[in-house]
Design an enzyme around this catalytic site. Structure first.
Site, PDB file in Angstrom:
ATOM      1  N   GLU A 194     -38.840   6.421  -7.187  1.00  0.00           N
ATOM      2  CA  GLU A 194     -40.104   5.970  -6.602  1.00  0.00           C
ATOM      3  C   GLU A 194     -41.299   6.555  -7.343  1.00  0.00           C
ATOM      4  O   GLU A 194     -42.316   5.874  -7.537  1.00  0.00           O
ATOM      5  CB  GLU A 194     -40.162   6.328  -5.124  1.00  0.00           C
ATOM      6  CG  GLU A 194     -39.096   5.665  -4.259  1.00  0.00           C
ATOM      7  CD  GLU A 194     -39.294   4.168  -4.086  1.00  0.00           C
ATOM      8  OE1 GLU A 194     -40.328   3.641  -4.569  1.00  0.00           O
ATOM      9  OE2 GLU A 194     -38.427   3.525  -3.470  1.00  0.00           O
ATOM     10  N   ARG A 198     -43.838   3.961  -9.378  1.00  0.00           N
ATOM     11  CA  ARG A 198     -45.164   3.850  -8.768  1.00  0.00           C
ATOM     12  C   ARG A 198     -46.203   4.684  -9.504  1.00  0.00           C
ATOM     13  O   ARG A 198     -47.283   4.194  -9.840  1.00  0.00           O
ATOM     14  CB  ARG A 198     -45.118   4.261  -7.296  1.00  0.00           C
ATOM     15  CG  ARG A 198     -44.141   3.448  -6.457  1.00  0.00           C
ATOM     16  CD  ARG A 198     -44.304   3.728  -4.977  1.00  0.00           C
ATOM     17  NE  ARG A 198     -43.151   3.248  -4.192  1.00  0.00           N
ATOM     18  CZ  ARG A 198     -43.222   2.814  -2.951  1.00  0.00           C
ATOM     19  NH1 ARG A 198     -44.379   2.779  -2.326  1.00  0.00           N
ATOM     20  NH2 ARG A 198     -42.131   2.419  -2.305  1.00  0.00           N
ATOM     21  N   ASP A 327     -30.248  -3.703  -6.958  1.00  0.00           N
ATOM     22  CA  ASP A 327     -31.045  -4.825  -7.446  1.00  0.00           C
ATOM     23  C   ASP A 327     -31.691  -4.614  -8.811  1.00  0.00           C
ATOM     24  O   ASP A 327     -31.492  -5.397  -9.749  1.00  0.00           O
ATOM     25  CB  ASP A 327     -32.109  -5.200  -6.409  1.00  0.00           C
ATOM     26  CG  ASP A 327     -32.926  -4.002  -5.938  1.00  0.00           C
ATOM     27  OD1 ASP A 327     -32.551  -2.849  -6.239  1.00  0.00           O
ATOM     28  OD2 ASP A 327     -33.943  -4.222  -5.232  1.00  0.00           O
ATOM     29  N   GLU A 462     -41.187  -9.675  -3.487  1.00  0.00           N
ATOM     30  CA  GLU A 462     -40.215 -10.304  -4.382  1.00  0.00           C
ATOM     31  C   GLU A 462     -40.345 -11.824  -4.479  1.00  0.00           C
ATOM     32  O   GLU A 462     -40.249 -12.398  -5.571  1.00  0.00           O
ATOM     33  CB  GLU A 462     -38.796  -9.923  -3.970  1.00  0.00           C
ATOM     34  CG  GLU A 462     -38.425  -8.491  -4.277  1.00  0.00           C
ATOM     35  CD  GLU A 462     -39.008  -7.492  -3.289  1.00  0.00           C
ATOM     36  OE1 GLU A 462     -39.137  -6.303  -3.642  1.00  0.00           O
ATOM     37  OE2 GLU A 462     -39.362  -7.918  -2.158  1.00  0.00           O
ATOM     38  N   THR A 551     -40.549  -2.709 -12.114  1.00  0.00           N
ATOM     39  CA  THR A 551     -40.121  -3.200 -10.809  1.00  0.00           C
ATOM     40  C   THR A 551     -41.134  -2.914  -9.708  1.00  0.00           C
ATOM     41  O   THR A 551     -40.924  -3.305  -8.567  1.00  0.00           O
ATOM     42  CB  THR A 551     -38.741  -2.611 -10.444  1.00  0.00           C
ATOM     43  OG1 THR A 551     -38.144  -3.392  -9.411  1.00  0.00           O
ATOM     44  CG2 THR A 551     -38.852  -1.160 -10.032  1.00  0.00           C
TER      45      THR A 551
END
Length: 564
Positions: A194, A198, A327, A462, A551
């Site tokens: 994360e 980010r 994913d 998404e 992502t």
């Protein structure tokens, strides 16, 4: 778009014309009086003005009228002419009103979708600035904040979005906070994945967009502090790092790391090496990919969800999904290959094999509408369960096809995009649930079933992300329209009047969707950014031939020179 009053008036005009075909005088008088009362004050004034004008004209052109007003009765001819003028005045006034209305409607500008996205961002930012400034996340309903790492995640995640949307004032106040308040020397545990997607990703992309060296210096700082995560026996990184102490560890309950997390930090660390000319960042993440490439336990390119940091082996074997915990592994296989100039064949090989595995083991169609979806495999047992997270796949498949991969990847992208769209429009709020179960029985109910525990919506990006890719590559306006419908549903069911947007608990209940009082940083970092890019006519804005998105929707440049 017609307003209700305009529709009523148009219907009234047509109805009034139709009513003249009837011979029943009483019915006609009542109908006309009722319709007269329904007209707006402006419309009635226009009719009276025309009547007065026609009356004056009648007096001028029929001199006998003056004498007849003196007491003599009107002649039949004069009476007929007067009635004719009255009838004509009403008809003309109505026609004039309709023509004026049509002109007014034509002159109305179409909705400025880009401005609506900016307005949504400003509204979200207003709530964050007022109630959660400097903290990780806004809790818009309670007008407070939530803390995860204590690093102002929302500010960092939203930096490049503000720049792209042209929100200069908001960007400058955020930049000032990053420069003067953001410190990575805190004694705090952060999640490697994360923090990388980010914070590191956000700082690197903002540096590229602005050329501001301050953002690169902050990126170097956090990148170096995350490196202890890779000091493991297997070189598979730990999930958690204390960025102040320089130590790392797995979660308390296991020595495993999530596969998606350890294989979805590569774009950012590789780019940090390229910018700093320090190879250590790229070396540690490339080593992870090399290990996973040759690791036993895959199922036709599909990978289990967990990997052990001590042994470097897959665990919880037999469970395969493209949803949570796996994913972005598949996403980053393709995107690393694109980032590096398509010169790393192992990455492409693993990606192509995985897509074939998806087709063979996870792809099914629903019974009622024949919707193509991606389910899960649990020890050879198929489960028709699809996370909303899987809706990244249409965009990724389309991106691969755009870069020369097989045409049937694009065909599958189009089919899955329709399915993700249906996950929204089959819900009463027009918003997708977190998880959908697909009905495999023909002619039996709806395609999408949602269990009570899965009915929440977290403002995820998404589907909008894939709509952006599909529009860029096909130019089909329906993808924009689908995105617009989603944005309107967000505004209707998740917008908090005092500022911000909230996740909701029940997409099946439009009366009480159940606000969860949380606005994830990715709503500003990803969802609104992809909305803006979807609606923009500037196809060179972050061209997909020049940038690859991590992502968390942070754009990083495609390398002109191959990786070392």
């Amino acid at each position: 778009m017609y307003s209700p009053s305009r529709k009523d008036f148009i219907a009234l005009t047509l109805s009034d014309q139709h009513s003249r075909s009837y011979n029943n005088g009483k019915h006609r008088r009542q109908s006309c009086w009722r319709k007269w009362k329904q007209l707006s004050r402006l419309q009635r004034s226009l009719i009276l003005f025309l009547l007065a004008l026609l009356l004056i004209c009648g007096l001028l052109f029929y001199p006998s009228f003056s004498e007849q007003w003196g007491g003599r009765p009107l002649s039949p001819l004069s009476l007929a002419v007067s009635l004719l003028y009255l009838h004509a005045a009403i008809y003309v006034s109505q026609r004039v009103s309709v023509v004026s209305l049509a002109s007014e409607i034509v002159s109305v500008k179409p909705v400025d979708r880009l401005e609506m996205v900016r307005e949504a961002f400003r509204h979200a930012w207003k709530g964050y600035k007022e109630f959660a400034w400097g903290h990780d996340e806004l809790k818009p309903v309670s007008k407070s904040y939530g803390e995860w790492f204590g690093l102002g995640l929302t500010i960092i995640d939203a930096l490049d979005t503000m720049w792209i949307l042209g929100l200069k004032e908001e960007f400058e106040e955020a930049r000032k906070w990053v420069e003067t308040e953001l410190s990575f020397s805190k004694n705090v545990d952060v999640n490697l994945f994360e923090s990388t997607i980010r914070i590191l990703g956000g700082l690197l992309s903002t540096y590229h967009l602005t050329g501001d060296e301050m953002f690169l210096e902050k990126a170097k700082d956090i990148g170096l502090r995350l490196m202890p995560a890779f000091k493991t026996p297997s070189k598979i990184p730990f999930s958690d790092v204390n960025i102040g102490k320089g130590t790392a560890h797995p979660p308390r309950w296991t020595s495993d790391s999530t596969l998606a997390e350890v294989t979805s930090v590569q774009l950012e660390f590789r780019e940090l090496s390229r910018l700093t000319q320090d190879p250590q960042y790229q070396e540690v993440v490339n080593e992870v990919m090399k290990l996973v490439h040759k690791l036993p336990g895959k199922h036709d390119g599909l990978v289990p969800m967990f990997i052990n940091t001590n042994s470097g082996q897959f665990t919880h074997k037999g469970v395969f999904t493209l949803g949570a915990r796996a994913d972005s592994y598949y996403e980053y296989l393709l995107k690393q290959w694109i980032q590096g100039g398509k010169t790393e064949p192992d990455l492409l090989e693993d990606y192509l094999e995985a897509i074939e595995g998806v087709k063979k083991h996870l792809l099914r169609t629903s019974g009622p509408r024949k919707l193509t979806f991606v389910g899960e495999l649990n020890h050879n047992r198929f489960n028709p369960k699809m996370d909303h997270l899987v809706c990244f796949l249409p965009g990724t498949l389309a991106l691969g096809a755009h870069n020369g991969l097989p045409e049937d990847h694009m065909e599958l992208a189009l089919q899955l995009m329709e399915t993700c769209h249906q996950m929204y429009i089959q819900m009463e709020t027009g918003l997708s649930p977190e998880i959908a179960h697909f009905n495999l029985q023909p002619y039996d109910g709806r395609d999408v079933d949602v269990k009570p525990a899965d009915r929440h919506n977290l403002l995820r990006p998404e589907t909008v992300e894939s709509l952006f890719y599909l529009y860029r590559f096909t130019k089909d306006a329906k993808y924009r329209d689908w995105g617009w419908d989603i944005l309107e549903s967000f505004n209707k069911y998740t917008r908090v009047p005092s500022g911000g947007y909230t996740s909701i608990s029940n997409v099946r209940d439009p009366v009480n969707p159940g606000p969860r009082d949380k606005m994830e940083s990715f709503f500003l970092g990803e969802t609104l950014k992809y909305f803006y890019l979807l609606f923009s006519d500037d196809l060179e804005l972050l061209s997909l031939d020049k940038y690859v998105f991590n992502t968390e929707a942070h754009p990083l440049p495609i390398w002109q020179l191959p990786p070392v």
